[in-house]
Design a protein around this motif. Structure first.
Motif, PDB file in Angstrom:
ATOM      1  N   PRO A 180       0.816  -1.215   0.000  1.00 11.66           N
ATOM      2  CA  PRO A 180       0.000   0.000   0.000  1.00 11.66           C
ATOM      3  C   PRO A 180       0.852   1.267   0.000  1.00 11.66           C
ATOM      4  CG  PRO A 180       0.129  -0.881   2.211  1.00 11.66           C
ATOM      5  CD  PRO A 180       0.884  -1.834   1.331  1.00 11.66           C
ATOM      6  N   GLY A 181       0.264   2.343  -0.473  1.00  9.76           N
ATOM      7  CA  GLY A 181       0.972   3.623  -0.450  1.00  9.76           C
ATOM      8  C   GLY A 181       2.100   3.664  -1.458  1.00  9.76           C
ATOM      9  N   ARG A 182       3.117   4.447  -1.141  1.00  6.62           N
ATOM     10  CA  ARG A 182       4.221   4.679  -2.073  1.00  6.62           C
ATOM     11  C   ARG A 182       5.465   3.901  -1.654  1.00  6.62           C
ATOM     12  NH1 ARG A 182       4.003  11.302  -2.562  1.00  6.62           N
ATOM     13  NH2 ARG A 182       1.850  11.477  -3.288  1.00  6.62           N
ATOM     14  N   TRP A 183       5.869   2.962  -2.472  1.00  6.41           N
ATOM     15  CA  TRP A 183       7.147   2.298  -2.225  1.00  6.41           C
ATOM     16  C   TRP A 183       8.272   3.315  -2.396  1.00  6.41           C
ATOM     17  CZ3 TRP A 183       7.517  -2.175   0.052  1.00  6.41           C
ATOM     18  CH2 TRP A 183       6.533  -3.146  -0.110  1.00  6.41           C
ATOM     19  N   GLY A 184       9.147   3.385  -1.408  1.00  9.70           N
ATOM     20  CA  GLY A 184      10.298   4.278  -1.507  1.00  9.70           C
ATOM     21  C   GLY A 184      10.042   5.698  -1.056  1.00  9.70           C
ATOM     22  N   SER A 185       8.899   5.953  -0.437  1.00 11.49           N
ATOM     23  CA  SER A 185       8.614   7.306   0.040  1.00 11.49           C
ATOM     24  C   SER A 185       9.551   7.671   1.184  1.00 11.49           C
ATOM     25  CB  SER A 185       7.161   7.401   0.508  1.00 11.49           C
ATOM     26  OG  SER A 185       6.922   8.647   1.128  1.00 11.49           O
ATOM     27  N   SER A 186      10.005   8.911   1.188  1.00 10.00           N
ATOM     28  CA  SER A 186      10.841   9.382   2.300  1.00 10.00           C
ATOM     29  C   SER A 186       9.995   9.642   3.547  1.00 10.00           C
ATOM     30  CB  SER A 186      11.573  10.671   1.897  1.00 10.00           C
ATOM     31  OG  SER A 186      10.650  11.680   1.515  1.00 10.00           O
ATOM     32  N   ASP A 187       8.683   9.732   3.366  1.00  7.31           N
ATOM     33  CA  ASP A 187       7.755   9.921   4.485  1.00  7.31           C
ATOM     34  C   ASP A 187       7.099   8.581   4.801  1.00  7.31           C
ATOM     35  OD1 ASP A 187       5.778  10.541   6.295  1.00  7.31           O
ATOM     36  OD2 ASP A 187       4.996  12.247   5.167  1.00  7.31           O
ATOM     37  N   PRO A 188       7.431   7.943   5.921  1.00  3.62           N
ATOM     38  CA  PRO A 188       6.886   6.617   6.234  1.00  3.62           C
ATOM     39  C   PRO A 188       5.369   6.590   6.372  1.00  3.62           C
ATOM     40  CG  PRO A 188       8.029   7.551   8.138  1.00  3.62           C
ATOM     41  CD  PRO A 188       8.349   8.426   6.970  1.00  3.62           C
ATOM     42  N   VAL A 194      11.402   2.065   1.724  1.00  5.33           N
ATOM     43  CA  VAL A 194      12.532   1.253   1.269  1.00  5.33           C
ATOM     44  C   VAL A 194      13.452   2.081   0.383  1.00  5.33           C
ATOM     45  CG1 VAL A 194      11.288  -0.943   1.382  1.00  5.33           C
ATOM     46  CG2 VAL A 194      11.159   0.456  -0.693  1.00  5.33           C
ATOM     47  N   LYS A 195      14.690   1.603   0.248  1.00  4.57           N
ATOM     48  CA  LYS A 195      15.624   2.127  -0.735  1.00  4.57           C
ATOM     49  C   LYS A 195      15.687   1.120  -1.886  1.00  4.57           C
ATOM     50  CE  LYS A 195      16.689   5.580   1.955  1.00  4.57           C
ATOM     51  NZ  LYS A 195      16.193   6.951   1.663  1.00  4.57           N
ATOM     52  N   TRP A 196      16.282   1.541  -2.997  1.00  7.79           N
ATOM     53  CA  TRP A 196      16.327   0.652  -4.161  1.00  7.79           C
ATOM     54  C   TRP A 196      16.969  -0.710  -3.850  1.00  7.79           C
ATOM     55  CZ3 TRP A 196      13.931  -0.447  -8.325  1.00  7.79           C
ATOM     56  CH2 TRP A 196      14.520  -1.277  -9.273  1.00  7.79           C
ATOM     57  N   PRO A 197      18.084  -0.791  -3.114  1.00  2.00           N
ATOM     58  CA  PRO A 197      18.666  -2.110  -2.821  1.00  2.00           C
ATOM     59  C   PRO A 197      17.721  -3.041  -2.050  1.00  2.00           C
ATOM     60  CG  PRO A 197      20.267  -0.384  -2.377  1.00  2.00           C
ATOM     61  CD  PRO A 197      18.953   0.301  -2.619  1.00  2.00           C
ATOM     62  N   ASP A 198      16.740  -2.477  -1.345  1.00  6.17           N
ATOM     63  CA  ASP A 198      15.809  -3.296  -0.569  1.00  6.17           C
ATOM     64  C   ASP A 198      14.814  -4.051  -1.443  1.00  6.17           C
ATOM     65  OD1 ASP A 198      16.871  -2.370   1.906  1.00  6.17           O
ATOM     66  OD2 ASP A 198      15.663  -0.551   1.740  1.00  6.17           O
ATOM     67  N   ILE A 199      14.593  -3.581  -2.677  1.00 10.84           N
ATOM     68  CA  ILE A 199      13.587  -4.206  -3.540  1.00 10.84           C
ATOM     69  C   ILE A 199      14.130  -4.451  -4.947  1.00 10.84           C
ATOM     70  CG2 ILE A 199      11.652  -3.213  -2.257  1.00 10.84           C
ATOM     71  CD1 ILE A 199      11.376  -1.122  -4.467  1.00 10.84           C
ATOM     72  N   SER A 200      15.439  -4.462  -5.100  1.00  5.62           N
ATOM     73  CA  SER A 200      16.063  -4.530  -6.423  1.00  5.62           C
ATOM     74  C   SER A 200      15.811  -5.831  -7.156  1.00  5.62           C
ATOM     75  CB  SER A 200      17.573  -4.294  -6.303  1.00  5.62           C
ATOM     76  OG  SER A 200      18.155  -5.255  -5.429  1.00  5.62           O
ATOM     77  N   GLY A 201      15.346  -6.866  -6.457  1.00  6.18           N
ATOM     78  CA  GLY A 201      15.066  -8.134  -7.111  1.00  6.18           C
ATOM     79  C   GLY A 201      13.657  -8.226  -7.677  1.00  6.18           C
ATOM     80  N   PHE A 223      12.900   6.516  -6.916  1.00  7.00           N
ATOM     81  CA  PHE A 223      13.810   5.750  -7.762  1.00  7.00           C
ATOM     82  C   PHE A 223      13.084   5.069  -8.908  1.00  7.00           C
ATOM     83  CE2 PHE A 223      11.993   2.276  -5.574  1.00  7.00           C
ATOM     84  CZ  PHE A 223      12.123   2.465  -4.219  1.00  7.00           C
ATOM     85  N   PHE A 224      11.752   5.225  -9.008  1.00  5.32           N
ATOM     86  CA  PHE A 224      10.996   4.529 -10.027  1.00  5.32           C
ATOM     87  C   PHE A 224      11.251   5.077 -11.430  1.00  5.32           C
ATOM     88  CE2 PHE A 224       8.283   3.751  -6.265  1.00  5.32           C
ATOM     89  CZ  PHE A 224       8.421   2.386  -6.237  1.00  5.32           C
ATOM     90  N   GLN A 225      11.869   6.232 -11.545  1.00 12.90           N
ATOM     91  CA  GLN A 225      12.131   6.763 -12.873  1.00 12.90           C
ATOM     92  C   GLN A 225      13.104   5.901 -13.649  1.00 12.90           C
ATOM     93  OE1 GLN A 225      14.479  10.505 -12.501  1.00 12.90           O
ATOM     94  NE2 GLN A 225      14.275  10.090 -10.327  1.00 12.90           N
ATOM     95  N   ASN A 226      13.820   5.006 -12.956  1.00 13.35           N
ATOM     96  CA  ASN A 226      14.748   4.113 -13.644  1.00 13.35           C
ATOM     97  C   ASN A 226      14.157   2.738 -13.903  1.00 13.35           C
ATOM     98  OD1 ASN A 226      16.797   6.012 -13.645  1.00 13.35           O
ATOM     99  ND2 ASN A 226      17.474   5.447 -11.614  1.00 13.35           N
ATOM    100  N   LEU A 227      12.912   2.509 -13.525  1.00 12.65           N
ATOM    101  CA  LEU A 227      12.344   1.165 -13.610  1.00 12.65           C
ATOM    102  C   LEU A 227      12.355   0.616 -15.028  1.00 12.65           C
ATOM    103  CD1 LEU A 227       9.299   1.335 -11.174  1.00 12.65           C
ATOM    104  CD2 LEU A 227      11.495   0.250 -10.815  1.00 12.65           C
TER     105      LEU A 227
END
Length: 293
Positions: A180-188, A194-201, A223-227
């Motif tokens: 739910p919500g935004r993966w990678g948001s700076s506001d919990p 998460v950071k990119w290394p946390d979900i890079s797989g 970081f989704f702009q690189n997806l």
């Protein structure tokens, strides 16, 4: 995207010296372009002093940056950069490498019409999808339980997600990640930070809204702009307002590989086929064994 930019005419650049090494002048009388701005005539942005006279070694820096990036990423890359020429006298000019990402030549197209897929065949469907093509090698899905999610505890989810992600990386496998919500948001409070290394797989990342947790999707920011460069799909759905489809009940009936109070990992014997139509921004994840006619 240019709402925070001030658009000025080239003539305005002369007032703050920004044209110092960038401008040339069109000489009407002699029908030629003259380097610099000392002559009368229309000013042109040519970067002449940099490219012709090497006032700043931009070409060499770019060539070295591209070569180094291609060597480390094992494929051609594109970069974004900025140069600061407005420095104190005697100080060196500054080159800033802002972003680097691999160039992926994706010729894959979708031949299926995703508008007519029966709902009983779908596990997940989105009307706001990024990416293009099909994926047929993912057997696993990691999802945050919608009924158990608590935004106040979202920071605690990071370690679990990162740990599961690490196991997939060791096995050289991809998975579908739903939360739910935004993966990678700076506001919990807006999502799991998460950071990119946390979900890079993850091969497909999905942001799903909840009835009592209505957060606008990230729409590919953070970081989704690189997806798309890494061929990672991205779905947004809000089932509570009939925007997309998410069969959580089907997932809840499956035997988990891992489960705690908030997160489940389910593995299927057959792959979860994923189709993304980049032109229509539609995406579908089929249930195991299902096909599109």
């Amino acid at each position: 995207e240019s709402v925070n930019l001030n658009k000025l005419r080239i003539s305005e650049a002369e007032k703050d010296g920004a044209d110092k090494f960038l401008m040339s002048t069109f000489d009407y009388e002699n029908n030629r372009i003259v380097d610099g701005t000392g002559n009368k005539g229309k000013k042109l942005v040519t970067f002449s002093h940099i490219l012709k006279y090497d006032v700043f070694p931009l070409a060499d820096i770019l060539q070295k940056s591209l070569e180094m990036g291609q060597r480390e990423m094992n494929k051609p890359v594109e970069i974004e950069f900025a140069v600061n020429l407005n420095v104190e006298k005697g100080s060196p000019y500054i080159f800033n490498l802002l972003q680097i990402r691999p160039i992926v030549d994706n010729q894959e197209t979708i031949i299926h019409n995703l508008d007519n897929v029966p709902q009983e065949k779908m596990l997940i469907a989105s009307e706001m999808a990024l990416g293009n093509g099909s994926i047929d090698y993912i057997y696993d899905i990691v999802y945050v339980k919608p009924t158990a999610f608590n935004a106040a505890k979202s920071e605690g989810f990071v370690q679990v997600v990162s740990s599961l992600n690490g196991k997939f990386l060791k096995e050289d496998k991809n998975y579908i990640l739903v939360g739910p919500g935004r993966w990678g948001s700076s506001d919990p409070w807006l999502g799991i930070p998460v950071k990119w290394p946390d979900i890079s797989g993850a091969g497909l990342i999905i942001e799903s809204g909840l009835e009592n947790y209505r957060i606008d999707p990230s729409q590919g920011t953070h970081f989704f702009q690189n997806l798309t460069s890494f061929r990672v799909g991205y779905f947004t759905l809000n089932p509570y307002r009939n925007d997309g489809y998410y069969d959580v009940e089907f997932l809840d009936k499956q035997k988990p590989v891992y489960e705690d109070e908030f997160i489940r990992h389910v593995k299927f014997d057959e792959p979860l086929k994923i189709f993304i139509d980049g032109k229509k921004r539609k995406g579908v994840v089929l249930k195991p064994g299902e096909k599109i006619e």
